[in-house]
Design an enzyme around this catalytic site. Structure first.
Site, PDB file in Angstrom:
ATOM      1  N   SER A  48       0.847  -1.183   0.000  1.00  0.00           N
ATOM      2  CA  SER A  48       0.000   0.000   0.000  1.00  0.00           C
ATOM      3  C   SER A  48       0.892   1.247   0.000  1.00  0.00           C
ATOM      4  CB  SER A  48      -0.866   0.002   1.253  1.00  0.00           C
ATOM      5  OG  SER A  48      -0.020   0.137   2.382  1.00  0.00           O
ATOM      6  N   ASP A  80      -0.666  -1.533  -4.075  1.00  0.00           N
ATOM      7  CA  ASP A  80      -1.975  -1.712  -3.454  1.00  0.00           C
ATOM      8  C   ASP A  80      -2.543  -0.342  -3.019  1.00  0.00           C
ATOM      9  OD1 ASP A  80      -4.043  -3.305  -2.662  1.00  0.00           O
ATOM     10  OD2 ASP A  80      -3.090  -4.061  -0.836  1.00  0.00           O
ATOM     11  N   HIS A  81      -3.848  -0.226  -3.034  1.00  0.00           N
ATOM     12  CA  HIS A  81      -4.569   0.980  -2.577  1.00  0.00           C
ATOM     13  C   HIS A  81      -3.809   2.287  -2.766  1.00  0.00           C
ATOM     14  CE1 HIS A  81      -7.881  -1.386  -1.217  1.00  0.00           C
ATOM     15  NE2 HIS A  81      -7.033  -2.207  -0.639  1.00  0.00           N
ATOM     16  N   HIS A 181     -11.629  -5.069   4.984  1.00  0.00           N
ATOM     17  CA  HIS A 181     -10.238  -5.035   5.405  1.00  0.00           C
ATOM     18  C   HIS A 181     -10.129  -5.276   6.910  1.00  0.00           C
ATOM     19  CE1 HIS A 181      -9.503  -2.642   1.608  1.00  0.00           C
ATOM     20  NE2 HIS A 181      -8.660  -3.646   1.523  1.00  0.00           N
ATOM     21  N   GLY A 182      -9.012  -5.881   7.311  1.00  0.00           N
ATOM     22  CA  GLY A 182      -8.777  -6.093   8.726  1.00  0.00           C
ATOM     23  C   GLY A 182      -9.525  -7.296   9.259  1.00  0.00           C
ATOM     24  N   HIS A 215     -10.506  -8.286  -1.853  1.00  0.00           N
ATOM     25  CA  HIS A 215      -9.670  -7.638  -0.838  1.00  0.00           C
ATOM     26  C   HIS A 215     -10.109  -8.123   0.538  1.00  0.00           C
ATOM     27  CE1 HIS A 215      -7.435  -4.398  -3.020  1.00  0.00           C
ATOM     28  NE2 HIS A 215      -8.231  -4.839  -3.970  1.00  0.00           N
ATOM     29  N   GLY A 217      -9.111 -10.604   2.508  1.00  0.00           N
ATOM     30  CA  GLY A 217      -9.395 -12.042   2.571  1.00  0.00           C
ATOM     31  C   GLY A 217      -9.084 -12.694   3.913  1.00  0.00           C
ATOM     32  N   ASN A 239      -3.568  -9.854   4.166  1.00  0.00           N
ATOM     33  CA  ASN A 239      -2.607  -8.976   4.828  1.00  0.00           C
ATOM     34  C   ASN A 239      -2.643  -9.171   6.349  1.00  0.00           C
ATOM     35  OD1 ASN A 239      -0.840  -6.979   5.593  1.00  0.00           O
ATOM     36  ND2 ASN A 239      -1.849  -5.316   4.524  1.00  0.00           N
ATOM     37  N   THR A 240      -3.795  -8.942   6.959  1.00  0.00           N
ATOM     38  CA  THR A 240      -3.859  -8.950   8.426  1.00  0.00           C
ATOM     39  C   THR A 240      -3.367 -10.272   9.029  1.00  0.00           C
ATOM     40  OG1 THR A 240      -5.779  -7.523   8.181  1.00  0.00           O
ATOM     41  CG2 THR A 240      -5.317  -8.339  10.397  1.00  0.00           C
TER      42      THR A 240
HETATM   43 ZN   LIG Z   1      -7.308  -4.039  -0.005  1.00  0.00          ZN
END
Ligand SMILES: [Zn+2]
Length: 292
Positions: A48, A80-81, A181-182, A215, A217, A239-240
């Site tokens: 990101s 990303d983003h 997200h998260g 996104h 996931g 990501n998280t």
């Molecule tokens: Zn994302």
């Protein structure tokens, strides 16, 4: 030579998705590449704007290029983003293979107008760069959240997906289909899972006709992920879950060696913890080929 477009077409033909993993240091990059090579699964690493600021945009471009060449391995790089064209141009010049141009917080018409301009500007720099646009609301921040935002009003519709893709010329679309997200604390503990709107994914795929990215996931029900891929998801972002593993692995390394100061002796448990998460996700995303 590997191209991201070719890898996505192959994966789609096999009914698989390509794993996208965010990185912001060498521990994460080592873990992602190590897992991908172990399974011979192509992979995308994403950064990101904040992650790029920490690592260096042109530096990560050079690093991923050198890994791809040295190991002759399909590892790709995604910006990303990205919220401004200036940051997008920086990534295009640094050799990124793809970009998520994310103006989903703007009104739809404005998102369309600026994304179309970005597609033209970025492809003028690198015609093979793949541009992803985003519509709807999937929340922000790959972090641990105390409460779930109300995403029901921000779900994408097949009509707006079709209109967005046709008006902007994006190669990839990131829709809002129940993902976010998260992770919630309960998801980190494994007590709850995210669930996806599978019918919406199938309808958006049919209406838009482009590659679709999921996104947020992390923490999603495994069977929903399988069915989302079958319904038309081509890229899954994680990501998280990696960040949680990174922290736990680092704490383990520090606790095991309280007097150690040599980073490459402390960090291997962090690499290993992240690698296990990536292995587990890639096995799921690439199930079809592994079964064949
Ligand atoms: Zn994302």
């Amino acid at each position: 030579m590997y191209t991201l477009r070719g890898i996505l077409q192959d994966a789609q033909a096999r009914g698989e998705a390509v794993g996208h993993f965010n990185i912001s240091d060498l521990v994460l990059l080592k873990a992602v590449l190590g897992a991908a090579r172990e399974l011979s699964a192509p992979v995308v690493v994403g950064l990101s704007e904040g992650e790029r600021e920490f690592v260096g945009t042109s530096q990560i471009g050079a690093l991923v290029k050198s890994l791809r060449e040295e190991f002759d391995f399909p590892i790709f790089l995604n910006a990303d983003h990205t919220h401004s064209l200036a940051k997008g141009i920086e990534a295009a010049k640094a050799g990124f293979d793809a970009i998520v141009f994310d103006l989903s917080a703007l009104p739809f018409e404005e998102n369309v107008r600026q994304t179309k301009q970005a597609v033209e500007a970025l492809k003028a720099i690198n015609p093979s760069m793949m541009v992803e646009g985003e519509i709807g609301d999937i929340g922000t921040g790959s972090e641990i959240h105390d409460s779930s935002p109300d995403l029901s009003k921000g779900l994408s519709t097949p009509e707006e997906a079709k209109q967005f893709v046709e008006s902007t010329g994006v190669d990839i679309l990131a829709p809002a289909v129940g993902n976010m997200h998260g992770m919630l604390r309960s998801m980190v503990k494994g007590e709850t899972k995210k669930r996806l709107d599978l019918e919406r994914i199938a309808a958006i795929k049919q209406a838009s006709g482009v590659f679709l990215t999921l996104h947020g996931g992390s923490g999603t029900d495994d069977d929903d992920l399988r069915r989302a891929i079958a319904a038309g998801i081509n890229i899954v972002h994680i990501n998280t879950e990696l960040r949680v593993a990174w922290r736990r692995g680092l704490e383990q390394g520090l606790a095991k060696m309280p007097d150690e100061v040599v980073p490459y002796k402390i960090l291997p448990p962090a690499v290993e913890a992240v690698k296990q998460v990536v292995l587990s996700r890639l096995r799921l995303f690439n199930e079809k080929r592994r079964a064949a």
